[in-house]
Design a protein around this motif. Structure first.
Motif, PDB file in Angstrom:
ATOM      1  N   VAL A 232       0.843  -1.199   0.000  1.00 27.43           N
ATOM      2  CA  VAL A 232       0.000   0.000   0.000  1.00 27.43           C
ATOM      3  C   VAL A 232       0.878   1.248   0.000  1.00 27.43           C
ATOM      4  O   VAL A 232       1.413   1.644   1.031  1.00 27.43           O
ATOM      5  N   SER A 233       0.996   1.873  -1.132  1.00 30.42           N
ATOM      6  CA  SER A 233       1.739   3.128  -1.238  1.00 30.42           C
ATOM      7  C   SER A 233       0.785   4.289  -0.978  1.00 30.42           C
ATOM      8  O   SER A 233      -0.438   4.128  -1.062  1.00 30.42           O
ATOM      9  N   PRO A 234       1.296   5.487  -0.651  1.00 28.97           N
ATOM     10  CA  PRO A 234       0.416   6.650  -0.467  1.00 28.97           C
ATOM     11  C   PRO A 234      -0.461   6.923  -1.692  1.00 28.97           C
ATOM     12  O   PRO A 234      -1.633   7.285  -1.557  1.00 28.97           O
ATOM     13  N   GLY A 235       0.102   6.720  -2.882  1.00 27.79           N
ATOM     14  CA  GLY A 235      -0.678   6.941  -4.098  1.00 27.79           C
ATOM     15  C   GLY A 235      -1.846   5.992  -4.208  1.00 27.79           C
ATOM     16  O   GLY A 235      -2.962   6.396  -4.577  1.00 27.79           O
ATOM     17  N   LEU A 237      -3.299   4.498  -1.699  1.00 32.21           N
ATOM     18  CA  LEU A 237      -4.244   4.829  -0.636  1.00 32.21           C
ATOM     19  C   LEU A 237      -5.156   5.975  -1.075  1.00 32.21           C
ATOM     20  O   LEU A 237      -6.374   5.930  -0.861  1.00 32.21           O
ATOM     21  N   LEU A 238      -4.587   6.997  -1.711  1.00 35.99           N
ATOM     22  CA  LEU A 238      -5.394   8.107  -2.220  1.00 35.99           C
ATOM     23  C   LEU A 238      -6.340   7.632  -3.315  1.00 35.99           C
ATOM     24  O   LEU A 238      -7.503   8.060  -3.393  1.00 35.99           O
ATOM     25  N   ALA A 239      -5.833   6.749  -4.169  1.00 37.92           N
ATOM     26  CA  ALA A 239      -6.686   6.198  -5.229  1.00 37.92           C
ATOM     27  C   ALA A 239      -7.861   5.437  -4.628  1.00 37.92           C
ATOM     28  O   ALA A 239      -9.000   5.534  -5.102  1.00 37.92           O
ATOM     29  N   LEU A 240      -7.599   4.677  -3.563  1.00 39.47           N
ATOM     30  CA  LEU A 240      -8.662   3.918  -2.904  1.00 39.47           C
ATOM     31  C   LEU A 240      -9.710   4.846  -2.317  1.00 39.47           C
ATOM     32  O   LEU A 240     -10.917   4.601  -2.458  1.00 39.47           O
ATOM     33  N   VAL A 241      -9.277   5.923  -1.653  1.00 39.23           N
ATOM     34  CA  VAL A 241     -10.228   6.896  -1.094  1.00 39.23           C
ATOM     35  C   VAL A 241     -11.079   7.496  -2.208  1.00 39.23           C
ATOM     36  O   VAL A 241     -12.301   7.657  -2.062  1.00 39.23           O
ATOM     37  N   GLY A 242     -10.466   7.806  -3.349  1.00 35.21           N
ATOM     38  CA  GLY A 242     -11.223   8.352  -4.470  1.00 35.21           C
ATOM     39  C   GLY A 242     -12.244   7.369  -5.007  1.00 35.21           C
ATOM     40  O   GLY A 242     -13.403   7.732  -5.272  1.00 35.21           O
ATOM     41  N   VAL A 243     -11.851   6.105  -5.150  1.00 37.09           N
ATOM     42  CA  VAL A 243     -12.764   5.074  -5.649  1.00 37.09           C
ATOM     43  C   VAL A 243     -13.936   4.887  -4.680  1.00 37.09           C
ATOM     44  O   VAL A 243     -15.098   4.772  -5.091  1.00 37.09           O
ATOM     45  N   LEU A 244     -13.643   4.851  -3.393  1.00 36.42           N
ATOM     46  CA  LEU A 244     -14.698   4.682  -2.392  1.00 36.42           C
ATOM     47  C   LEU A 244     -15.665   5.864  -2.399  1.00 36.42           C
ATOM     48  O   LEU A 244     -16.881   5.678  -2.245  1.00 36.42           O
ATOM     49  N   SER A 245     -15.156   7.063  -2.588  1.00 38.47           N
ATOM     50  CA  SER A 245     -16.007   8.255  -2.632  1.00 38.47           C
ATOM     51  C   SER A 245     -16.947   8.205  -3.838  1.00 38.47           C
ATOM     52  O   SER A 245     -18.136   8.525  -3.725  1.00 38.47           O
ATOM     53  N   LEU A 306     -12.177   2.598   5.656  1.00 39.12           N
ATOM     54  CA  LEU A 306     -12.182   3.931   5.042  1.00 39.12           C
ATOM     55  C   LEU A 306     -13.583   4.334   4.601  1.00 39.12           C
ATOM     56  O   LEU A 306     -14.012   5.470   4.814  1.00 39.12           O
ATOM     57  N   PHE A 307     -14.301   3.399   3.991  1.00 34.71           N
ATOM     58  CA  PHE A 307     -15.660   3.690   3.525  1.00 34.71           C
ATOM     59  C   PHE A 307     -16.565   4.076   4.694  1.00 34.71           C
ATOM     60  O   PHE A 307     -17.416   4.968   4.572  1.00 34.71           O
ATOM     61  N   HIS A 308     -16.374   3.393   5.820  1.00 37.99           N
ATOM     62  CA  HIS A 308     -17.200   3.675   7.005  1.00 37.99           C
ATOM     63  C   HIS A 308     -17.081   5.140   7.421  1.00 37.99           C
ATOM     64  O   HIS A 308     -18.080   5.800   7.705  1.00 37.99           O
ATOM     65  N   GLN A 309     -15.862   5.648   7.433  1.00 38.48           N
ATOM     66  CA  GLN A 309     -15.675   7.039   7.842  1.00 38.48           C
ATOM     67  C   GLN A 309     -16.192   8.008   6.772  1.00 38.48           C
ATOM     68  O   GLN A 309     -16.814   9.024   7.105  1.00 38.48           O
ATOM     69  N   ILE A 310     -15.959   7.695   5.501  1.00 35.71           N
ATOM     70  CA  ILE A 310     -16.443   8.562   4.426  1.00 35.71           C
ATOM     71  C   ILE A 310     -17.965   8.652   4.451  1.00 35.71           C
ATOM     72  O   ILE A 310     -18.540   9.733   4.337  1.00 35.71           O
ATOM     73  N   GLN A 311     -18.637   7.510   4.624  1.00 38.24           N
ATOM     74  CA  GLN A 311     -20.095   7.509   4.598  1.00 38.24           C
ATOM     75  C   GLN A 311     -20.678   8.312   5.762  1.00 38.24           C
ATOM     76  O   GLN A 311     -21.698   8.995   5.601  1.00 38.24           O
TER      77      GLN A 311
END
Length: 325
Positions: A232-235, A237-245, A306-311
């Motif tokens: 899991v690189s920072p990039g 991780l950011l991509a995952l947050v974007g996909v989840l959003s 991550l999804f839990h916090q975003i939602q």
């Protein structure tokens, strides 16, 4: 209006601030001091007991009689169930067409697991209430989603994830022993212990969250020992947050559109959106420890965490906006 704002602040403080800090702290401890050897065995045993206790408490808390008041809205409940166990998995499978290398295979499997987890109970009902939705229907939908998820989530995970979930007589027996039987025991004993639990709701809530934090420590600790976190690189991780959003935005939009298409009134549309767009970390994390190997659990549950916090943040904003006249 002021009362709704106070309730919204209470929900945010309860589900986002303190809990998020505790969650991050546990992840940090697991990274610095992962359990090894005899300590890992002890943590694994404690996690098994904690998972059984959690599902016993879930079973004892759900009130079938109280929730039944909202059961007549069968079209609304169908929308919530289809969103939770059909729309989410279909969207997750569509994410397989993301550019190669954007997410690792393990993170994508975690997205698929996230998609089959049941809806939340407490926050779905809380946000529905704040936004002026149909609360009795929300109680029924969220409760029934969790009842169904005890069986449906493991089955869908086995079908969609294939080799990531080892399906055998032993694994089925483990699921029944750790999830189904404690849940059924809680339901059966509710007439005798329900009142006692209601009077000690606050204390049991701490036990609830403490057990989940133990599950998180065990999952991330095993991942650190196995070395999976190097993936899991920072990039990424950011991509995952974007996909989840994007995933959350699609589900919010589609559930709202479905409510309008079916002619739901405003309270029912609100209920469909808040109950149909949630995924329960409290239920999903313990299930993951039963379904997956200890070394793989950490990355498998990262999308769900991550999804839990975003939602929660997004739905808090929506609830406040819809609560306004």
């Amino acid at each position: 209006m002021a009362s709704r704002r106070r309730r919204l602040g209470s929900v945010l403080r309860r589900y986002v601030d303190a809990y998020l800090i505790a969650l991050l702290a546990v992840v940090g401890v697991a990274a610095l001091l992962p359990a090894r050897g005899a300590a890992a065995t002890a943590v694994s045993t404690a996690t098994t007991v904690a998972v059984g206790l959690l599902f016993f408490l879930y079973g004892a808390r759900i009130k079938p009689a109280a929730a039944w008041a909202g059961a007549k809205h069968w079209r609304l409940h169908a929308v919530v169930l289809l969103s939770t166990f059909a729309l989410f998995p279909l969207l997750a499978l569509a994410l397989a067409f993301l550019p190669a290398g954007m997410l690792t295979p393990a993170l994508y499997d975690g997205l698929v697991f996230l998609s089959v987890v049941p809806s939340t109970v407490q926050s779905s009902i809380a946000f529905t209430s704040i936004a002026g939705g149909n609360v009795p229907a929300a109680i029924f939908s969220a409760s029934f989603s969790n009842l169904a998820g005890v069986v449906v989530t493991p089955l869908l995970a086995a079908v969609l994830l294939g080799g990531a979930v080892a399906v055998s007589a032993g694994s089925i027996g483990k699921i029944v022993a750790q999830l189904v039987l404690p849940f059924a025991a809680g339901q059966a004993l509710r007439p005798w212990i329900g009142g006692w639990m209601e009077r000690r709701k606050r204390i049991l809530g701490y036990a609830d969250r403490g057990a989940i934090l133990l599950v998180i420590y065990a999952a991330f600790s095993a991942g650190v020992v196995a070395g999976v976190w190097h993936e899991v690189s920072p990039g990424r991780l950011l991509a995952l947050v974007g996909v989840l959003s994007v995933l959350l935005a699609l589900v919010l939009g589609l559930t709202y559109w479905a409510g309008r298409l079916l002619g739901f009134d405003r309270p029912d549309r609100v209920t469909a959106v808040f109950c149909g767009s949630k995924k329960s970390m409290a239920t999903g994390l313990p299930m993951a420890t039963v379904l997956f190997t200890p070394a793989s659990v950490g990355l498998m549950v990262l999308p769900l965490m991550l999804f839990h916090q975003i939602q929660l943040v997004v739905c808090a904003v929506l609830a406040r906006r819809w609560a306004s006249p």
